[in-house]
Design a protein around this motif. Structure first.
Motif, PDB file in Angstrom:
ATOM      1  N   PRO A  12       0.753  -1.060  -0.095  1.00 61.80           N
ATOM      2  CA  PRO A  12      -0.072   0.008   0.002  1.00 61.80           C
ATOM      3  C   PRO A  12       0.891   1.313  -0.009  1.00 61.80           C
ATOM      4  O   PRO A  12       1.880   1.199   0.840  1.00 61.80           O
ATOM      5  CB  PRO A  12      -0.867  -0.098   1.298  1.00 61.80           C
ATOM      6  CG  PRO A  12      -0.992  -1.604   1.359  1.00 61.80           C
ATOM      7  CD  PRO A  12       0.401  -2.252   0.983  1.00 61.80           C
ATOM      8  N   GLY A  13       0.373   2.112  -0.797  1.00 62.90           N
ATOM      9  CA  GLY A  13       1.323   3.447  -1.141  1.00 62.90           C
ATOM     10  C   GLY A  13       2.282   3.525  -1.775  1.00 62.90           C
ATOM     11  O   GLY A  13       2.865   4.373  -2.242  1.00 62.90           O
ATOM     12  N   GLN A  14       2.754   2.220  -2.361  1.00 65.42           N
ATOM     13  CA  GLN A  14       3.980   2.126  -3.402  1.00 65.42           C
ATOM     14  C   GLN A  14       3.734   2.070  -4.925  1.00 65.42           C
ATOM     15  O   GLN A  14       4.595   1.825  -5.641  1.00 65.42           O
ATOM     16  CB  GLN A  14       4.709   0.894  -2.842  1.00 65.42           C
ATOM     17  CG  GLN A  14       5.222   0.838  -1.552  1.00 65.42           C
ATOM     18  CD  GLN A  14       6.177   2.213  -1.222  1.00 65.42           C
ATOM     19  OE1 GLN A  14       7.139   2.238  -2.221  1.00 65.42           O
ATOM     20  NE2 GLN A  14       6.128   2.878  -0.202  1.00 65.42           N
ATOM     21  N   MET A  15       2.390   2.125  -5.231  1.00 62.76           N
ATOM     22  CA  MET A  15       2.227   2.132  -6.763  1.00 62.76           C
ATOM     23  C   MET A  15       3.019   3.109  -7.570  1.00 62.76           C
ATOM     24  O   MET A  15       3.385   2.872  -8.538  1.00 62.76           O
ATOM     25  CB  MET A  15       0.804   2.365  -6.913  1.00 62.76           C
ATOM     26  CG  MET A  15       0.299   2.077  -8.410  1.00 62.76           C
ATOM     27  SD  MET A  15       0.545   0.607  -9.204  1.00 62.76           S
ATOM     28  CE  MET A  15      -0.924  -0.147  -8.725  1.00 62.76           C
ATOM     29  N   PRO A  16       3.087   4.233  -7.067  1.00 66.88           N
ATOM     30  CA  PRO A  16       3.903   5.280  -7.898  1.00 66.88           C
ATOM     31  C   PRO A  16       5.337   4.913  -7.760  1.00 66.88           C
ATOM     32  O   PRO A  16       5.674   4.744  -9.017  1.00 66.88           O
ATOM     33  CB  PRO A  16       3.848   6.555  -7.061  1.00 66.88           C
ATOM     34  CG  PRO A  16       2.629   6.575  -6.445  1.00 66.88           C
ATOM     35  CD  PRO A  16       2.304   5.314  -5.977  1.00 66.88           C
ATOM     36  N   GLY A  46     -12.578  -3.182  -9.513  1.00 67.48           N
ATOM     37  CA  GLY A  46     -12.468  -4.668  -9.513  1.00 67.48           C
ATOM     38  C   GLY A  46     -12.220  -5.073  -8.118  1.00 67.48           C
ATOM     39  O   GLY A  46     -12.425  -4.093  -7.267  1.00 67.48           O
ATOM     40  N   ASP A  47     -11.540  -6.163  -7.676  1.00 64.95           N
ATOM     41  CA  ASP A  47     -11.286  -6.560  -6.587  1.00 64.95           C
ATOM     42  C   ASP A  47     -10.405  -5.563  -5.551  1.00 64.95           C
ATOM     43  O   ASP A  47     -10.561  -5.444  -4.488  1.00 64.95           O
ATOM     44  CB  ASP A  47     -10.687  -8.135  -6.044  1.00 64.95           C
ATOM     45  CG  ASP A  47     -11.920  -9.251  -6.652  1.00 64.95           C
ATOM     46  OD1 ASP A  47     -13.073  -8.876  -6.629  1.00 64.95           O
ATOM     47  OD2 ASP A  47     -11.343 -10.179  -7.186  1.00 64.95           O
ATOM     48  N   SER A  48      -9.499  -5.212  -6.261  1.00 63.11           N
ATOM     49  CA  SER A  48      -8.467  -4.267  -5.746  1.00 63.11           C
ATOM     50  C   SER A  48      -8.047  -3.290  -6.745  1.00 63.11           C
ATOM     51  O   SER A  48      -7.760  -3.675  -7.833  1.00 63.11           O
ATOM     52  CB  SER A  48      -7.145  -4.991  -5.250  1.00 63.11           C
ATOM     53  OG  SER A  48      -6.202  -4.118  -4.663  1.00 63.11           O
ATOM     54  N   SER A  49      -8.005  -1.972  -6.355  1.00 60.53           N
ATOM     55  CA  SER A  49      -7.551  -0.874  -7.408  1.00 60.53           C
ATOM     56  C   SER A  49      -6.159  -0.627  -7.023  1.00 60.53           C
ATOM     57  O   SER A  49      -5.418   0.157  -7.788  1.00 60.53           O
ATOM     58  CB  SER A  49      -8.279   0.515  -7.079  1.00 60.53           C
ATOM     59  OG  SER A  49      -8.009   0.824  -5.678  1.00 60.53           O
ATOM     60  N   ASN A  50      -5.522  -1.540  -6.265  1.00 60.39           N
ATOM     61  CA  ASN A  50      -4.176  -1.383  -6.109  1.00 60.39           C
ATOM     62  C   ASN A  50      -3.051  -2.533  -6.938  1.00 60.39           C
ATOM     63  O   ASN A  50      -2.642  -3.516  -6.219  1.00 60.39           O
ATOM     64  CB  ASN A  50      -3.656  -1.493  -4.540  1.00 60.39           C
ATOM     65  CG  ASN A  50      -2.189  -1.318  -4.280  1.00 60.39           C
ATOM     66  OD1 ASN A  50      -1.679  -0.402  -4.698  1.00 60.39           O
ATOM     67  ND2 ASN A  50      -1.784  -2.063  -3.409  1.00 60.39           N
ATOM     68  N   GLU A  51      -3.730  -2.492  -8.291  1.00 66.07           N
ATOM     69  CA  GLU A  51      -2.917  -3.625  -9.037  1.00 66.07           C
ATOM     70  C   GLU A  51      -2.236  -2.919 -10.308  1.00 66.07           C
ATOM     71  O   GLU A  51      -2.677  -2.203 -10.867  1.00 66.07           O
ATOM     72  CB  GLU A  51      -3.954  -4.488  -9.623  1.00 66.07           C
ATOM     73  CG  GLU A  51      -4.385  -5.514  -8.379  1.00 66.07           C
ATOM     74  CD  GLU A  51      -5.490  -6.213  -8.955  1.00 66.07           C
ATOM     75  OE1 GLU A  51      -5.660  -7.387  -8.168  1.00 66.07           O
ATOM     76  OE2 GLU A  51      -6.284  -6.084 -10.006  1.00 66.07           O
ATOM     77  N   PRO A  89      10.621  -3.661   0.803  1.00 61.14           N
ATOM     78  CA  PRO A  89      10.002  -4.239  -0.585  1.00 61.14           C
ATOM     79  C   PRO A  89       8.588  -3.255  -0.998  1.00 61.14           C
ATOM     80  O   PRO A  89       7.963  -2.799  -0.296  1.00 61.14           O
ATOM     81  CB  PRO A  89       9.572  -5.590  -0.472  1.00 61.14           C
ATOM     82  CG  PRO A  89      10.244  -6.150   0.892  1.00 61.14           C
ATOM     83  CD  PRO A  89      10.337  -4.802   1.621  1.00 61.14           C
ATOM     84  N   ILE A  90       8.744  -2.996  -2.426  1.00 62.17           N
ATOM     85  CA  ILE A  90       7.594  -2.389  -2.938  1.00 62.17           C
ATOM     86  C   ILE A  90       6.388  -3.291  -3.494  1.00 62.17           C
ATOM     87  O   ILE A  90       5.323  -2.697  -3.978  1.00 62.17           O
ATOM     88  CB  ILE A  90       7.859  -1.159  -3.905  1.00 62.17           C
ATOM     89  CG1 ILE A  90       8.539  -1.715  -5.213  1.00 62.17           C
ATOM     90  CG2 ILE A  90       8.827  -0.254  -3.278  1.00 62.17           C
ATOM     91  CD1 ILE A  90       8.796  -0.829  -6.190  1.00 62.17           C
ATOM     92  N   VAL A  91       6.620  -4.387  -3.622  1.00 57.40           N
ATOM     93  CA  VAL A  91       5.712  -5.488  -4.149  1.00 57.40           C
ATOM     94  C   VAL A  91       5.527  -6.366  -3.108  1.00 57.40           C
ATOM     95  O   VAL A  91       6.205  -7.034  -2.603  1.00 57.40           O
ATOM     96  CB  VAL A  91       6.449  -6.240  -5.623  1.00 57.40           C
ATOM     97  CG1 VAL A  91       5.374  -7.315  -5.975  1.00 57.40           C
ATOM     98  CG2 VAL A  91       6.738  -5.120  -6.564  1.00 57.40           C
TER      99      VAL A  91
END
Length: 108
Positions: A12-16, A46-51, A89-91
């Motif tokens: 969480p928070g690492q998408m950018p 979808g199930d998660s917008s963090n993808e 880790p960011i993933v």
């Protein structure tokens, strides 16, 4: 041709940071190894917008094994990953599927 469907769930928070790593490091290294992305998407609904979802094309499973192994062993990839994971880790998770097109698929 076969295709690889990969879905990354960043911490969480690492998408950018994940998107920047792909844009600035991963894709140029892939180009060096002849890895061909078809496209990249983020999930809106979808199930998660963090993808982050992307698809790669391969000539065969053997082609994938050769090129992906070369990428994973590339010092430039290790440097980029180490730099972006410096604070942790960011993933969080990666899901990968190898897909074969049907006879009626637009992509063959």
């Amino acid at each position: 041709m076969i295709y690889e469907h990969r879905v990354y769930q960043p911490v969480p928070g690492q998408m950018p940071k994940l998107l920047a790593r792909f844009r600035d490091h991963t894709i140029p290294i892939w180009k060096k190894h002849g890895i061909h992305p078809i496209g990249f998407w983020t999930t809106l609904i979808g199930d998660s917008s963090n993808e982050l979802t992307y698809i790669l094309s391969w000539e065969s499973l053997a082609d994938r094994e050769t090129r992906w192994t070369a990428f994973l062993n590339d010092p430039a990839w290790h440097k980029a990953k180490d730099e972006t994971d410096r604070d942790g880790p960011i993933v969080a998770n990666i899901d990968s599927k190898i897909l074969a097109p049907t006879d009626f698929s637009a992509l063959k």
